[in-house]
Design an enzyme around this catalytic site. Structure first.
Site, PDB file in Angstrom:
ATOM      1  N   ALA A   1       4.475   8.774   3.213  1.00  0.00           N
ATOM      2  CA  ALA A   1       3.913   9.729   4.174  1.00  0.00           C
ATOM      3  C   ALA A   1       2.397   9.654   4.173  1.00  0.00           C
ATOM      4  O   ALA A   1       1.750   9.659   5.229  1.00  0.00           O
ATOM      5  CB  ALA A   1       4.388  11.143   3.849  1.00  0.00           C
ATOM      6  N   ASP A   2       1.795   9.583   2.988  1.00  0.00           N
ATOM      7  CA  ASP A   2       0.342   9.419   2.885  1.00  0.00           C
ATOM      8  C   ASP A   2      -0.110   8.136   3.573  1.00  0.00           C
ATOM      9  O   ASP A   2      -1.059   8.125   4.368  1.00  0.00           O
ATOM     10  CB  ASP A   2      -0.073   9.350   1.412  1.00  0.00           C
ATOM     11  CG  ASP A   2      -0.268  10.718   0.791  1.00  0.00           C
ATOM     12  OD1 ASP A   2      -0.522  11.686   1.528  1.00  0.00           O
ATOM     13  OD2 ASP A   2      -0.175  10.818  -0.445  1.00  0.00           O
ATOM     14  N   LEU A   3       0.544   7.032   3.226  1.00  0.00           N
ATOM     15  CA  LEU A   3       0.123   5.735   3.737  1.00  0.00           C
ATOM     16  C   LEU A   3       0.259   5.656   5.255  1.00  0.00           C
ATOM     17  O   LEU A   3      -0.643   5.169   5.948  1.00  0.00           O
ATOM     18  CB  LEU A   3       0.940   4.626   3.080  1.00  0.00           C
ATOM     19  CG  LEU A   3       0.736   4.467   1.567  1.00  0.00           C
ATOM     20  CD1 LEU A   3       1.721   3.453   1.007  1.00  0.00           C
ATOM     21  CD2 LEU A   3      -0.695   4.050   1.251  1.00  0.00           C
TER      22      LEU A   3
END
Length: 406
Positions: free
Chosen positions: A178-180
Site C-alpha cells: 500500500a505504501d509503495l
C-alpha cells in the site's frame, strides 16, 4: 560520512534534471514517490528535523533502524535540516518553494494547514508549484484523521481478505504494497500535473492515499464485486479464475505454472505425458477445472514430482507453457536474466563499501543508467550549502543552528 550530495549540481543529468523537488514526507510512501524523481536526475531536497529539536523522527526506515532500507530509499537526495514550526524555518521554506517545482508531504491532513504549509498557502508564493499529498485515507471524510500505515490499508482495502490459503484467516503480503503503490501513483500524478503545467502555466494539488492505492491494486478482484457482485475469497497460490495456475512441488523444490485456457491446458498435459487428462470429465474447460480444482491439481502432481524444477522449466517452456522457478531473494539477484537487466544498481559507499541498490524498473533510451547512485545523505549534510544558495552567510547559518532552526 557519505559523499556530499550537492557535488554534482552543475552536472546533474537525467530526464527530470530541470525540476527541483522539496520532500517534506517521511516513512515510505512519500519517499518512494520522490525517489523516482531523484533517480531521474531531479534535484531533491529532503527536509529533516534538526538534531536536538523536539519531535525528531524515529519511524521505521530511519538511519538507525535499517541502514540498507534507508540507503535504498533516500539515494540521490540532499538533506536540509529545517524546523518548519519556527518563523525563521518557515521563511526558509518559503524561499525554497519560490525556486521549486514540486512540494510533497504526507502529514495528517490537518497538520499542514496548522503549520501554514498547505497547498493554498504555498501556491500563493509560487503559483506554478505542484503540491502533492499522500495520506492514509484521504484529505477529508470520516477517516481523514486516522494515522495511515501499510498493514492497516492492506486490511481495509480488501487485500488481506484475498491473500493466503482458504480458511487460515487474513494474510498480509510480504512487502509494504500500500505504501509503495501510493508512492508510485503519487509520482504519476505529479508527472501528469507537470505536463499539464506546460499548457496552463499553473501548478495544482495532487492527492492520493494508501487506501485508494490499495483498492486500485485489487484490479480484477474489485471488478468481480463492482460488476458481478461476487465477493472474491482467498485462494492461496491458486489463481481464482483459471486452473491449473499456481505452485506445484517438483523433485527438488517448487514450480510456478500458469496454464491459462484450453490451449495451455492441452500443451501442459502433453508435456507431462498425461494426455488422457485433456478431455477427462470435469477437466474439459476452464470453468470445469475451477469447479474441480483439487481433482485437477492432484491429477498432475505425480508427474511433476518426477523431475526437478530446472528440468520442468526447460520442458514446459519448450512446449509453450508459462512457468518459472520460485526464488529466494538471494537467488533472484543470482538469476542470469536479472543480472543481464542490471536490476542491482552498484554503488560505492564510504562506510559500507561496495554495495548495490534496487534500480528503477524502467528504461529510457536517451538516458541510460550509467552513473552510480549517490549515497543517501547524512542528516543535514547539505544544510550549509543550500542556505548559502539562498543568500545566508556562515554566521547566519551558525545562529540558525544554535536556535535549532536548522
Amino acid at each position: 560520512m557519505t559523499e556530499k550530495s550537492t557535488q554534482d549540481k552543475s552536472e546533474r543529468k537525467g530526464a527530470l534534471s530541470r525540476f527541483t523537488v522539496i520532500d517534506a514526507s517521511r516513512v515510505r510512501a512519500g519517499p518512494t514517490a520522490v525517489r523516482l524523481f531523484a533517480d531521474m536526475g531531479a534535484r531533491v531536497i529532503k527536509l529533516e528535523i534538526p538534531p536536538g529539536a523536539p519531535g525528531g523522527d524515529d519511524m521505521i526506515g530511519g538511519r538507525d533502524h535499517n541502514r540498507a532500507d534507508y540507503e535504498n530509499l533516500h539515494r540521490n537526495k540532499e538533506s536540509l535540516t529545517l524546523n518548519m514550526k519556527s518563523p525563521e524555518g518557515l521563511k526558509i521554506l518559503h524561499e525554497l518553494v519560490r525556486r521549486a517545482d514540486v512540494f510533497i508531504e504526507n502529514f495528517r491532513p490537518d497538520v499542514k494547514d496548522r503549520l501554514g504549509i498547505g497547498p493554498e498557502a504555498l501556491r500563493v508564493i509560487n503559483p506554478r508549484l505542484v503540491y502533492a499529498s499522500i495520506s492514509g485515507f484521504g484529505q477529508d471524510g470520516p477517516y481523514a484523521g486516522w494515522p495511515g500505515f501499510d498493514s492497516i490499508a492492506q486490511g481495509m482495502g480488501g487485500l488481506m481478505s484475498v491473500t493466503g490459503k482458504p480458511g487460515e484467516g487474513p494474510m498480509r503480503v510480504g512487502i509494504p504494497i500500500a505504501d509503495l503503490c501510493a508512492g508510485h501513483f503519487c509520482a504519476m500524478g505529479i508527472l501528469a500535473a507537470l505536463l499539464e503545467r506546460e499548457a496552463s502555466g499553473e501548478g495544482q494539488w495532487v492527492q492520493t492515499s494508501l487506501l485508494e492505492a490499495q483498492i486500485a491494486m485489487l484490479d480484477f478482484q474489485a471488478a468481480q464485486w463492482l460488476i458481478d457482485k461476487k465477493v472474491p475469497v482467498q485462494s492461496g497460490n491458486e489463481h481464482p479464475l483459471t486452473v491449473p495456475t499456481g505452485v506445484f512441488a517438483t523433485k527438488d523444490g517448487y514450480l510456478n505454472i500458469a496454464a491459462i485456457g484450453q490451449t495451455m491446458w492441452t500443451r501442459l498435459c502433453e508435456a507431462l505425458e498425461v494426455p488422457h487428462l485433456i478431455e477427462e470429465p470435469g477437466m474439459g474447460s476452464d470453468p470445469e477445472r475451477v469447479q474441480n480444482r483439487d481433482k485437477v491439481n492432484a491429477a498432475i502432481q505425480p508427474a511433476l514430482s518426477a523431475r526437478t524444477t530446472a528440468e520442468w522449466t526447460e520442458r514446459l517452456l519448450k512446449a509453450g507453457v508459462p512457468c518459472g522457478p520460485i526464488h529466494r531473494v538471494d537467488q533472484v539477484f543470482a538469476d542470469p536474466q536479472v543480472q543481464h537487466l542490471g536490476v542491482a544498481w552498484p554503488m560505492h559507499h564510504a562506510e559500507l563499501g561496495e554495495v548495490a541498490l534496487v534500480g528503477q524498473p524502467m528504461r529510457l533510451s536517451r538516458y541510460p543508467r550509467e552513473q552510480p547512485p549517490r549515497a543517501a545523505p547524512e542528516q543535514g549534510a547539505d544544510t550549509s550549502d543550500i542556505l548559502s544558495e539562498l543568500g545566508y552567510s556562515a554566521a547566519q547559518v551558525a545562529e540558525l543552528r544554535a536556535a535549532y532552526v536548522v
